[in-house]
Design a protein around this motif. Sequence first.
Motif, PDB file in Angstrom:
ATOM      1  N   VAL A 156    -129.980 -86.630  62.392  1.00  0.00           N
ATOM      2  CA  VAL A 156    -130.220 -85.957  63.671  1.00  0.00           C
ATOM      3  C   VAL A 156    -128.955 -86.060  64.515  1.00  0.00           C
ATOM      4  CG1 VAL A 156    -131.612 -85.936  65.782  1.00  0.00           C
ATOM      5  CG2 VAL A 156    -132.674 -86.516  63.585  1.00  0.00           C
ATOM      6  N   GLU A 157    -128.572 -84.966  65.169  1.00  0.00           N
ATOM      7  CA  GLU A 157    -127.376 -84.939  66.008  1.00  0.00           C
ATOM      8  C   GLU A 157    -127.765 -84.656  67.453  1.00  0.00           C
ATOM      9  OE1 GLU A 157    -124.612 -82.096  64.406  1.00  0.00           O
ATOM     10  OE2 GLU A 157    -125.136 -82.591  62.339  1.00  0.00           O
ATOM     11  N   LYS A 158    -127.324 -85.525  68.368  1.00  0.00           N
ATOM     12  CA  LYS A 158    -127.559 -85.326  69.795  1.00  0.00           C
ATOM     13  C   LYS A 158    -126.194 -85.229  70.492  1.00  0.00           C
ATOM     14  CE  LYS A 158    -132.136 -85.703  70.234  1.00  0.00           C
ATOM     15  NZ  LYS A 158    -132.774 -86.823  70.932  1.00  0.00           N
ATOM     16  N   PRO A 159    -125.783 -84.023  70.900  1.00  0.00           N
ATOM     17  CA  PRO A 159    -124.475 -83.885  71.548  1.00  0.00           C
ATOM     18  C   PRO A 159    -124.344 -84.771  72.791  1.00  0.00           C
ATOM     19  CG  PRO A 159    -125.326 -81.733  70.930  1.00  0.00           C
ATOM     20  CD  PRO A 159    -126.441 -82.712  70.711  1.00  0.00           C
ATOM     21  N   LEU A 160    -123.219 -85.477  72.866  1.00  0.00           N
ATOM     22  CA  LEU A 160    -122.910 -86.327  74.014  1.00  0.00           C
ATOM     23  C   LEU A 160    -122.032 -85.591  75.023  1.00  0.00           C
ATOM     24  CD1 LEU A 160    -122.040 -89.629  72.106  1.00  0.00           C
ATOM     25  CD2 LEU A 160    -123.993 -89.301  73.625  1.00  0.00           C
ATOM     26  N   TYR A 161    -120.984 -84.929  74.494  1.00  0.00           N
ATOM     27  CA  TYR A 161    -120.073 -84.201  75.377  1.00  0.00           C
ATOM     28  C   TYR A 161    -119.228 -83.242  74.554  1.00  0.00           C
ATOM     29  CZ  TYR A 161    -116.806 -87.900  73.831  1.00  0.00           C
ATOM     30  OH  TYR A 161    -116.050 -88.764  73.083  1.00  0.00           O
ATOM     31  N   TYR A 162    -118.542 -82.353  75.266  1.00  0.00           N
ATOM     32  CA  TYR A 162    -117.652 -81.372  74.651  1.00  0.00           C
ATOM     33  C   TYR A 162    -116.249 -81.635  75.189  1.00  0.00           C
ATOM     34  CZ  TYR A 162    -121.975 -79.229  73.208  1.00  0.00           C
ATOM     35  OH  TYR A 162    -123.202 -79.020  72.633  1.00  0.00           O
ATOM     36  N   GLU A 163    -115.357 -82.039  74.294  1.00  0.00           N
ATOM     37  CA  GLU A 163    -114.041 -82.518  74.706  1.00  0.00           C
ATOM     38  C   GLU A 163    -112.956 -81.473  74.458  1.00  0.00           C
ATOM     39  OE1 GLU A 163    -111.426 -86.596  74.228  1.00  0.00           O
ATOM     40  OE2 GLU A 163    -112.798 -86.031  72.616  1.00  0.00           O
ATOM     41  N   PRO A 164    -112.308 -81.008  75.524  1.00  0.00           N
ATOM     42  CA  PRO A 164    -111.221 -80.036  75.351  1.00  0.00           C
ATOM     43  C   PRO A 164    -110.041 -80.659  74.616  1.00  0.00           C
ATOM     44  CG  PRO A 164    -112.018 -80.070  77.610  1.00  0.00           C
ATOM     45  CD  PRO A 164    -112.611 -81.263  76.932  1.00  0.00           C
ATOM     46  N   LEU A 165    -109.311 -79.821  73.886  1.00  0.00           N
ATOM     47  CA  LEU A 165    -108.047 -80.233  73.278  1.00  0.00           C
ATOM     48  C   LEU A 165    -106.921 -79.867  74.233  1.00  0.00           C
ATOM     49  CD1 LEU A 165    -109.964 -80.260  70.817  1.00  0.00           C
ATOM     50  CD2 LEU A 165    -108.088 -79.301  69.460  1.00  0.00           C
ATOM     51  N   VAL A 166    -105.891 -80.697  74.232  1.00  0.00           N
ATOM     52  CA  VAL A 166    -104.695 -80.411  75.027  1.00  0.00           C
ATOM     53  C   VAL A 166    -103.478 -80.523  74.114  1.00  0.00           C
ATOM     54  CG1 VAL A 166    -105.704 -81.209  77.194  1.00  0.00           C
ATOM     55  CG2 VAL A 166    -104.462 -82.836  75.736  1.00  0.00           C
ATOM     56  N   ALA A 167    -102.379 -79.973  74.567  1.00  0.00           N
ATOM     57  CA  ALA A 167    -101.129 -80.035  73.793  1.00  0.00           C
ATOM     58  C   ALA A 167    -100.211 -81.081  74.399  1.00  0.00           C
ATOM     59  CB  ALA A 167    -100.445 -78.671  73.793  1.00  0.00           C
ATOM     60  N   TYR A 168     -99.562 -81.843  73.536  1.00  0.00           N
ATOM     61  CA  TYR A 168     -98.525 -82.768  74.001  1.00  0.00           C
ATOM     62  C   TYR A 168     -97.177 -82.159  73.618  1.00  0.00           C
ATOM     63  CZ  TYR A 168     -95.754 -86.892  74.916  1.00  0.00           C
ATOM     64  OH  TYR A 168     -94.812 -87.753  75.432  1.00  0.00           O
ATOM     65  N   VAL A 169     -96.420 -81.755  74.658  1.00  0.00           N
ATOM     66  CA  VAL A 169     -95.178 -81.002  74.439  1.00  0.00           C
ATOM     67  C   VAL A 169     -94.024 -81.743  75.122  1.00  0.00           C
ATOM     68  CG1 VAL A 169     -94.083 -78.749  74.592  1.00  0.00           C
ATOM     69  CG2 VAL A 169     -96.580 -78.904  74.554  1.00  0.00           C
ATOM     70  N   PRO A 170     -93.156 -82.385  74.360  1.00  0.00           N
ATOM     71  CA  PRO A 170     -92.051 -83.148  74.952  1.00  0.00           C
ATOM     72  C   PRO A 170     -91.025 -82.235  75.621  1.00  0.00           C
ATOM     73  CG  PRO A 170     -91.776 -83.018  72.581  1.00  0.00           C
ATOM     74  CD  PRO A 170     -93.119 -82.427  72.885  1.00  0.00           C
ATOM     75  N   PRO A 171     -90.193 -82.787  76.497  1.00  0.00           N
ATOM     76  CA  PRO A 171     -89.232 -81.964  77.265  1.00  0.00           C
ATOM     77  C   PRO A 171     -88.296 -81.130  76.411  1.00  0.00           C
ATOM     78  CG  PRO A 171     -89.398 -84.163  78.205  1.00  0.00           C
ATOM     79  CD  PRO A 171     -90.180 -84.199  76.928  1.00  0.00           C
ATOM     80  N   ILE A 172     -87.961 -81.599  75.203  1.00  0.00           N
ATOM     81  CA  ILE A 172     -87.007 -80.862  74.378  1.00  0.00           C
ATOM     82  C   ILE A 172     -87.657 -79.728  73.586  1.00  0.00           C
ATOM     83  CG2 ILE A 172     -85.377 -82.779  74.142  1.00  0.00           C
ATOM     84  CD1 ILE A 172     -86.661 -83.485  71.497  1.00  0.00           C
ATOM     85  N   HIS A 173     -88.972 -79.595  73.693  1.00  0.00           N
ATOM     86  CA  HIS A 173     -89.663 -78.575  72.910  1.00  0.00           C
ATOM     87  C   HIS A 173     -89.609 -77.218  73.616  1.00  0.00           C
ATOM     88  CE1 HIS A 173     -92.995 -76.502  70.815  1.00  0.00           C
ATOM     89  NE2 HIS A 173     -92.738 -77.353  69.827  1.00  0.00           N
ATOM     90  N   ARG A 174     -89.636 -76.151  72.836  1.00  0.00           N
ATOM     91  CA  ARG A 174     -89.522 -74.775  73.361  1.00  0.00           C
ATOM     92  C   ARG A 174     -90.649 -74.404  74.323  1.00  0.00           C
ATOM     93  NH1 ARG A 174     -93.250 -71.794  70.375  1.00  0.00           N
ATOM     94  NH2 ARG A 174     -94.042 -72.960  68.567  1.00  0.00           N
ATOM     95  N   LEU A 175     -91.811 -75.076  74.229  1.00  0.00           N
ATOM     96  CA  LEU A 175     -92.958 -74.717  75.061  1.00  0.00           C
ATOM     97  C   LEU A 175     -93.114 -75.604  76.301  1.00  0.00           C
ATOM     98  CD1 LEU A 175     -95.685 -74.146  72.272  1.00  0.00           C
ATOM     99  CD2 LEU A 175     -94.279 -72.415  73.435  1.00  0.00           C
ATOM    100  N   LYS A 230     -95.072 -90.501  69.551  1.00  0.00           N
ATOM    101  CA  LYS A 230     -93.710 -91.035  69.376  1.00  0.00           C
ATOM    102  C   LYS A 230     -92.835 -90.060  68.588  1.00  0.00           C
ATOM    103  CE  LYS A 230     -91.114 -95.126  67.990  1.00  0.00           C
ATOM    104  NZ  LYS A 230     -89.985 -94.317  67.515  1.00  0.00           N
ATOM    105  N   LEU A 231     -93.389 -89.500  67.522  1.00  0.00           N
ATOM    106  CA  LEU A 231     -92.641 -88.532  66.724  1.00  0.00           C
ATOM    107  C   LEU A 231     -92.281 -87.300  67.558  1.00  0.00           C
ATOM    108  CD1 LEU A 231     -94.652 -88.771  63.388  1.00  0.00           C
ATOM    109  CD2 LEU A 231     -92.246 -89.432  63.707  1.00  0.00           C
ATOM    110  N   SER A 232     -93.229 -86.878  68.411  1.00  0.00           N
ATOM    111  CA  SER A 232     -92.948 -85.747  69.299  1.00  0.00           C
ATOM    112  C   SER A 232     -91.793 -86.064  70.234  1.00  0.00           C
ATOM    113  CB  SER A 232     -94.195 -85.392  70.119  1.00  0.00           C
ATOM    114  OG  SER A 232     -95.230 -84.912  69.296  1.00  0.00           O
ATOM    115  N   ASN A 233     -91.850 -87.250  70.835  1.00  0.00           N
ATOM    116  CA  ASN A 233     -90.785 -87.655  71.762  1.00  0.00           C
ATOM    117  C   ASN A 233     -89.441 -87.795  71.068  1.00  0.00           C
ATOM    118  OD1 ASN A 233     -92.530 -87.735  73.951  1.00  0.00           O
ATOM    119  ND2 ASN A 233     -93.048 -89.893  73.634  1.00  0.00           N
ATOM    120  N   ASP A 234     -89.472 -88.070  69.767  1.00  0.00           N
ATOM    121  CA  ASP A 234     -88.236 -88.217  68.998  1.00  0.00           C
ATOM    122  C   ASP A 234     -87.683 -86.877  68.512  1.00  0.00           C
ATOM    123  OD1 ASP A 234     -88.259 -90.940  69.343  1.00  0.00           O
ATOM    124  OD2 ASP A 234     -89.131 -91.390  67.381  1.00  0.00           O
TER     125      ASP A 234
END
Length: 316
Positions: A156-175, A230-234
């Motif tokens: 049996v499944e009882k939904p608790l919440y719906y969690e949005p996804l977000v993007a982690y975009v470091p300063p050197i990334h194009r976005l 960490k890999l993103s920041n690198d």
Amino acid sequence: MTLVQLQYVLAVAEHKNFTVAADKSFVTQPTLSMQIQKLEKELNIEIFDRTSHPIKITQIGEKIVSQAKIILMEANRMKHLVNEEKGLLEGDFVIGVIPTILPSLVPLFYKTFQKNNPKSNLIIKELQTDKIIKGIKDGSLDFGIVVSPLYEDQIVEKPLYYEPLVAYVPPIHRLHDQEKILETDLDSADLLILQEGHCFRNNVLALCDSSKMKLRPIKLESGSFEALIKLSNDGYGMTLLPSLVAEDLPENLKKNVKSFESPVPTREVSLVFHQSQLRDSFEKELINTIQSILRGKIFLEKDAKLDSNLISLPKK
């Protein structure tokens, strides 16, 4: 034959070692061995092959272990039935939680639940979804917290919440300079994801699918969100995070978190349990505790209004 003897049998079957099983059962090794020997003598069989290392279960022993699980599960159900009738929330409650949810969710509700229900004892185990399903079906887990839907018989499944996804975009990334991210902005060539076995990986791949992205080989995979960040920041790319994980980031890293344009990709997080479970009071109390803590910071229901702003991601 006693329930204690059956518990010792299951401990040895799990750990394949009498000393470790005794330690986990909080008894001496001679005591545990003697009780198992008594049971074997009563049944006139050998449950374990003690000549092998690690210890092996004999063919008839496998059947004994399976039956012992059923007997102990039913014995526990009798206790649960009595407690439920009395309206008591006490005893052990074993909950399996997947790795991508446990660190961000459990600290939010654990102390509050224990404070409000001092006679209860929450035992939290970090497990992958398949092991949670198995544990619920064999009775070693009372509940699970997973990404749903599972589409599993008896669960049996009882939904608790719906969690949005977000993007982690470091300063050197194009976005990085974009205020919000579009699904079509994603490029698998610089998208860092979790390793095989994590359902959040499947969420991300499903998002790539829905955006019609041509999925090229992923450059880097890792086992934790911390490593991905960490890999993103690198300079290895960008990654996606559940919003509760992003909330826990240090302030200097939160500036790299970008929301998605509507409709926002989201994952459904549910409390799951066996259809025959008798611990309704605990189920309701845990759901109420979690939702009361998350109210205002995350979506608790998926109604018509939310449907127009969210994309529900399948596990794939």
